[in-house]
Design an enzyme around this catalytic site. Structure first.
Site, short mmCIF file in Angstrom:
data_model
loop_
_atom_site.label_atom_id
_atom_site.label_comp_id
_atom_site.label_asym_id
_atom_site.label_seq_id
_atom_site.Cartn_x
_atom_site.Cartn_y
_atom_site.Cartn_z
N SER A 1 3.02 -2.14 10.34
CA SER A 1 4.47 -2.24 10.58
C SER A 1 5.05 -3.62 10.23
O SER A 1 5.95 -4.10 10.91
CB SER A 1 4.80 -1.86 12.03
OG SER A 1 4.44 -0.51 12.27
N HIS B 1 -9.64 1.41 4.45
CA HIS B 1 -8.38 1.57 5.20
C HIS B 1 -8.63 2.51 6.38
O HIS B 1 -9.41 3.45 6.28
CB HIS B 1 -7.30 2.13 4.27
CG HIS B 1 -5.95 2.10 4.92
ND1 HIS B 1 -5.55 3.06 5.82
CD2 HIS B 1 -4.93 1.20 4.84
CE1 HIS B 1 -4.33 2.75 6.26
NE2 HIS B 1 -3.94 1.62 5.69
N GLY C 1 2.20 2.24 10.77
CA GLY C 1 3.19 3.31 10.65
C GLY C 1 3.86 3.67 11.96
O GLY C 1 4.55 4.69 12.06
N ASN D 1 0.87 -1.17 0.00
CA ASN D 1 0.00 0.00 0.00
C ASN D 1 0.91 1.23 0.00
O ASN D 1 1.49 1.57 1.02
CB ASN D 1 -0.89 -0.03 1.26
CG ASN D 1 -1.66 1.26 1.45
OD1 ASN D 1 -1.76 2.07 0.53
ND2 ASN D 1 -2.22 1.45 2.65
N LYS E 1 0.18 4.22 -0.24
CA LYS E 1 -0.44 5.44 0.34
C LYS E 1 -0.17 6.62 -0.60
O LYS E 1 -0.07 6.43 -1.81
CB LYS E 1 0.06 5.68 1.75
CG LYS E 1 -0.07 4.43 2.63
CD LYS E 1 0.06 4.70 4.08
CE LYS E 1 -0.06 3.38 4.81
NZ LYS E 1 -0.20 3.52 6.25
N GLU F 1 -5.81 -4.73 10.32
CA GLU F 1 -4.75 -3.77 10.58
C GLU F 1 -5.07 -3.01 11.86
O GLU F 1 -5.84 -2.04 11.83
CB GLU F 1 -4.65 -2.76 9.43
CG GLU F 1 -4.33 -3.38 8.10
CD GLU F 1 -3.71 -2.35 7.14
OE1 GLU F 1 -2.57 -2.56 6.75
OE2 GLU F 1 -4.37 -1.36 6.83
N GLU G 1 -7.08 4.90 7.51
CA GLU G 1 -6.87 6.33 7.23
C GLU G 1 -8.08 6.92 6.53
O GLU G 1 -8.37 8.11 6.68
CB GLU G 1 -5.57 6.50 6.41
CG GLU G 1 -4.35 6.28 7.30
CD GLU G 1 -3.15 5.66 6.62
OE1 GLU G 1 -3.06 5.72 5.37
OE2 GLU G 1 -2.28 5.11 7.33
P1 PGA Z 1 2.59 0.29 7.66
O1 PGA Z 1 1.15 0.55 6.98
O2 PGA Z 1 3.11 -1.01 7.10
O3 PGA Z 1 3.42 1.48 7.25
O4 PGA Z 1 2.37 0.21 9.13
C1 PGA Z 1 0.27 -0.51 6.73
C2 PGA Z 1 -1.00 0.04 6.12
O5 PGA Z 1 -1.45 1.11 6.53
O6 PGA Z 1 -1.60 -0.58 5.23
#
Ligand code: PGA
Length: 252
Positions: A212, A99, A176, A13, A15, A170, A101
């Site tokens: 992560s 997601h 993140g 992803n 982003k 997630e 976000e």
């Molecule tokens: P990350 O993000 O691996 O940077 O923690 C995962 C995601 O948001 O899909």
């Protein structure tokens, strides 16, 4: 015991990262090392403006590609939105939906997320439905209740639809932050998701873990019986790191 009946899936992803030069280097890196991840389906979900570039640079590579969101609407006066039909029109395979976000910064409700999943399925695109609890919810012992609430309208789509989608668990507190759920913590939630899917009449849905994930922790996560792969954010922006995740061997 590792379940070998579901082929592993690792999705990057991106982003809101990338530009044409960066993307082309990253994709060249993926192409050159992808053969080592032959036991795994590999995909990248990229910002809308770069779908076209990614399609052409990944052609024939075995790496598939998708979007990070999709409209719930089929067509019409929805300025700024992109329909599943448009994505399908030029070969898009995947769409992330729900997601965290998008749930938190764009107020996406559980029902909206399920509607987006349905719109993607209707166009022949595989939705990757993201669920996960916040730190506050986790600390209040609400993890399972939150996942159940988020999944309820998705489960209501019925077994035929469920059989065609992917779920990504997630935990928001792990995205993140460098704080990964332990494999056991993740497995416990994945098993609960699996029970709900089984109760809805589907057994083979892939349930990915995200938050992560990196080369150093992927193998231990993949060792868990109900973790069928990963949704990878930050580590998907470094070709060698992403390829190592895709090639990680679950220990028996
Ligand atoms: P990350 O993000 O691996 O940077 O923690 C995962 C995601 O948001 O899909």
């Amino acid at each position: 015991m590792v379940n070998h009946s579901r082929k592993r899936l690792v999705i990057g992803n991106w982003k809101m990262h990338g530009d044409t030069v960066f993307n082309s280097e990253l994709l060249a890196g993926l192409r050159s090392g992808i053969a080592d991840a032959s036991n795994c389906d590999v995909a990248v979900c990229v910002p809308f403006p770069y779908l076209y570039q990614v399609r052409s640079l990944l052609e024939g590579s075995g790496v598939s590609w998708g979007a990070q969101d999709v409209s719930r609407h089929e067509k019409g006066a929805y300025t700024g939105e992109v329909s599943a039909g448009m994505l399908a029109d030029f070969g898009c395979r995947w769409a992330l939906v729900g997601h965290s976000e998008r749930r938190s910064y764009h107020g996406e409700s559980d029902q909206l997320v399920a509607d987006k999943a349905a719109a993607a399925l209707a166009a022949g695109i595989t939705p990757v439905v993201c669920v996960g609890e916040t730190l506050q919810e986790q600390e209040a012992g609400q993890t399972h209740a939150v996942i159940e609430r988020q999944l309820a309208p998705v489960l209501a789509l019925g077994a035929d639809s469920l059989a065609k989608l992917v779920i990504a668990y997630e935990p928001v507190w792990a995205i993140g932050t460098g704080k990964t759920a332990t494999p056991e913590q993740a497995q416990e939630v994945h098993a609960a998701i699996r029970r709900q899917l089984n109760a809805a009449g589907v057994g083979q849905v892939r349930v990915l873990y995200g938050g992560s994930v990196k080369a150093s922790n992927a193998a231990s996560l993949f060792t868990m019986p109900d973790i069928d792969g990963a949704l990878v954010g930050g580590a998907a922006l470094v070709a060698s790191e992403f390829l190592s995740i895709a090639a990680a061997q679950a220990s028996e």
